[in-house]
Motif scaffolding. Structure first.
Motif, PDB file in Angstrom:
ATOM      1  N   ARG A 107       0.851  -1.187   0.000  1.00 30.79           N
ATOM      2  CA  ARG A 107       0.000   0.000   0.000  1.00 30.79           C
ATOM      3  C   ARG A 107       0.882   1.232   0.000  1.00 30.79           C
ATOM      4  O   ARG A 107       1.661   1.458   0.919  1.00 30.79           O
ATOM      5  CB  ARG A 107      -0.920   0.026   1.226  1.00 30.79           C
ATOM      6  CG  ARG A 107      -2.030   1.076   1.093  1.00 30.79           C
ATOM      7  CD  ARG A 107      -2.929   1.092   2.302  1.00 30.79           C
ATOM      8  NE  ARG A 107      -2.246   1.675   3.461  1.00 30.79           N
ATOM      9  CZ  ARG A 107      -2.634   1.511   4.709  1.00 30.79           C
ATOM     10  NH1 ARG A 107      -3.662   0.742   4.985  1.00 30.79           N
ATOM     11  NH2 ARG A 107      -1.980   2.075   5.693  1.00 30.79           N
ATOM     12  N   VAL A 108       0.752   2.042  -1.046  1.00 29.18           N
ATOM     13  CA  VAL A 108       1.618   3.211  -1.197  1.00 29.18           C
ATOM     14  C   VAL A 108       0.878   4.519  -0.945  1.00 29.18           C
ATOM     15  O   VAL A 108       1.504   5.580  -0.857  1.00 29.18           O
ATOM     16  CB  VAL A 108       2.272   3.236  -2.600  1.00 29.18           C
ATOM     17  CG1 VAL A 108       3.189   2.034  -2.783  1.00 29.18           C
ATOM     18  CG2 VAL A 108       1.215   3.279  -3.706  1.00 29.18           C
ATOM     19  N   TYR A 109      -0.454   4.439  -0.813  1.00 28.60           N
ATOM     20  CA  TYR A 109      -1.217   5.675  -0.599  1.00 28.60           C
ATOM     21  C   TYR A 109      -2.545   5.325   0.048  1.00 28.60           C
ATOM     22  O   TYR A 109      -3.214   4.371  -0.348  1.00 28.60           O
ATOM     23  CB  TYR A 109      -1.468   6.390  -1.928  1.00 28.60           C
ATOM     24  CG  TYR A 109      -2.128   7.746  -1.781  1.00 28.60           C
ATOM     25  CD1 TYR A 109      -1.367   8.881  -1.515  1.00 28.60           C
ATOM     26  CD2 TYR A 109      -3.507   7.883  -1.884  1.00 28.60           C
ATOM     27  CE1 TYR A 109      -1.975  10.127  -1.365  1.00 28.60           C
ATOM     28  CE2 TYR A 109      -4.107   9.115  -1.735  1.00 28.60           C
ATOM     29  CZ  TYR A 109      -3.347  10.229  -1.472  1.00 28.60           C
ATOM     30  OH  TYR A 109      -3.947  11.453  -1.314  1.00 28.60           O
ATOM     31  N   HIS A 111      -5.807   7.791   1.792  1.00 25.59           N
ATOM     32  CA  HIS A 111      -6.286   9.093   2.259  1.00 25.59           C
ATOM     33  C   HIS A 111      -7.796   9.050   2.409  1.00 25.59           C
ATOM     34  O   HIS A 111      -8.523   8.715   1.467  1.00 25.59           O
ATOM     35  CB  HIS A 111      -5.907  10.199   1.277  1.00 25.59           C
ATOM     36  CG  HIS A 111      -6.382  11.565   1.712  1.00 25.59           C
ATOM     37  ND1 HIS A 111      -5.859  12.229   2.788  1.00 25.59           N
ATOM     38  CD2 HIS A 111      -7.363  12.366   1.204  1.00 25.59           C
ATOM     39  CE1 HIS A 111      -6.477  13.392   2.930  1.00 25.59           C
ATOM     40  NE2 HIS A 111      -7.398  13.503   1.989  1.00 25.59           N
ATOM     41  N   LEU A 145       0.151   8.472  -9.323  1.00 23.60           N
ATOM     42  CA  LEU A 145       0.029   9.061  -7.987  1.00 23.60           C
ATOM     43  C   LEU A 145      -0.039  10.585  -8.046  1.00 23.60           C
ATOM     44  O   LEU A 145      -0.795  11.215  -7.302  1.00 23.60           O
ATOM     45  CB  LEU A 145       1.199   8.615  -7.107  1.00 23.60           C
ATOM     46  CG  LEU A 145       1.211   7.139  -6.689  1.00 23.60           C
ATOM     47  CD1 LEU A 145       2.534   6.792  -6.034  1.00 23.60           C
ATOM     48  CD2 LEU A 145       0.048   6.831  -5.758  1.00 23.60           C
ATOM     49  N   ASP A 146       0.767  11.186  -8.922  1.00 28.35           N
ATOM     50  CA  ASP A 146       0.854  12.655  -8.958  1.00 28.35           C
ATOM     51  C   ASP A 146      -0.241  13.293  -9.798  1.00 28.35           C
ATOM     52  O   ASP A 146      -0.631  14.444  -9.533  1.00 28.35           O
ATOM     53  CB  ASP A 146       2.218  13.082  -9.513  1.00 28.35           C
ATOM     54  CG  ASP A 146       3.367  12.677  -8.606  1.00 28.35           C
ATOM     55  OD1 ASP A 146       3.122  12.411  -7.411  1.00 28.35           O
ATOM     56  OD2 ASP A 146       4.520  12.617  -9.090  1.00 28.35           O
ATOM     57  N   VAL A 149      -4.426  10.432  -8.953  1.00 30.16           N
ATOM     58  CA  VAL A 149      -5.000  10.384  -7.602  1.00 30.16           C
ATOM     59  C   VAL A 149      -5.585  11.733  -7.165  1.00 30.16           C
ATOM     60  O   VAL A 149      -6.686  11.766  -6.585  1.00 30.16           O
ATOM     61  CB  VAL A 149      -3.962   9.855  -6.596  1.00 30.16           C
ATOM     62  CG1 VAL A 149      -4.429  10.061  -5.162  1.00 30.16           C
ATOM     63  CG2 VAL A 149      -3.695   8.375  -6.852  1.00 30.16           C
ATOM     64  N   SER A 184      -6.213   0.326  -7.343  1.00 30.29           N
ATOM     65  CA  SER A 184      -6.667   1.448  -6.519  1.00 30.29           C
ATOM     66  C   SER A 184      -8.150   1.285  -6.227  1.00 30.29           C
ATOM     67  O   SER A 184      -8.862   0.530  -6.912  1.00 30.29           O
ATOM     68  CB  SER A 184      -6.426   2.790  -7.222  1.00 30.29           C
ATOM     69  OG  SER A 184      -7.247   2.915  -8.373  1.00 30.29           O
TER      70      SER A 184
END
Length: 230
Positions: A107-109, A111, A145-146, A149, A184
């Motif tokens: 898991r890298v993110y 929120h 991601l940049d 997301v 995701s």
């Protein structure tokens, strides 16, 4: 390193399995004595209209098992671990007749958007998966991601975003290994909330951004799923 094990059951094509339903509460109850499991979610198919993508077949169920550290995952999924026994448990019901596939992911993110009300224990998730081996996987994931997301977090009604990436880890489980580069989810309170978010300018911007990204080298999938969480 937080990580997760994804177990996926694909329903047989035989007509006698067409109406079968798995009991998510019974599956999650199997995890009650497992202190090493930091969390879990059971996903089952749900029909949600998607104006920009053709609806998926919706034949699969998934179970995501969360672990705080990779060592805990290795022990649980190892030859003497408890996940192999879980995969044979009678409480799985119709899942025992399905094809099982598995993948451990990092898991890298994660929120969760601030809210005065908690996410309901039975919510609705939009699961995306990207399979393949692009020439520069790190650059592909960084762009996701940049660029992707932040747009996901603008979807109206979206409560939580999580991103997982693959890592090299063999699990001693009977299922077929999966090889998704990235997975995701965007979590919503209800299927209706997800349907409304899928028909918005933000969603169109997400599809445009994905079209500008390099090919991942394999298939993409987008699955609306009911998510029962532990």
């Amino acid at each position: 390193m937080s990580c997760a094990l994804f177990l996926r059951w694909t329903r047989p094509a035989a007509p006698d399995h067409a109406g079968s339903r798995a009991d998510g509460a019974a599956v999650l109850a199997l995890l009650a004595p497992r202190a090493d499991c930091a969390g879990a979610a059971f996903y089952e198919p749900v029909q949600v209209a998607d104006p920009l993508l053709r609806a998926a077949a919706g034949h699969d169920w998934m179970l995501r098992l969360d672990f705080a550290h990779v060592d805990a995952l290795r022990r649980a999924a190892g030859p003497n671990g408890w996940i192999a026994a879980l995969c044979r448990a009678p409480a799985l019901g119709p899942l025992l007749a399905c094809e099982l596939s598995v993948q451990a992911m990092r898991r890298v993110y994660l929120h969760a958007l601030p809210s005065a009300t908690p996410i309901p224990p039975r919510a609705c998730a939009y699961l995306a998966g990207y399979e393949g081996d692009p020439p520069d996987p790190r650059a592909w994931i960084a762009e996701y991601l940049d660029g992707h997301v932040p747009l996901m977090q603008e979807l109206p009604g979206q409560r939580e975003t999580a991103v997982y990436t693959r890592f090299e880890h063999n699990v001693a489980l009977p299922g077929r290994p999966l090889n998704w580069m990235l997975r995701s989810h965007a979590l919503f309170d209800t299927a209706q909330a997800l349907a409304q978010a899928l028909d918005t300018p933000v969603r169109r911007a997400l599809r445009e951004h994905r079209a500008r990204m390099p090919p991942a080298g394999g298939q993409d999938e987008h699955l609306p799923m009911l998510a029962q969480r532990r």
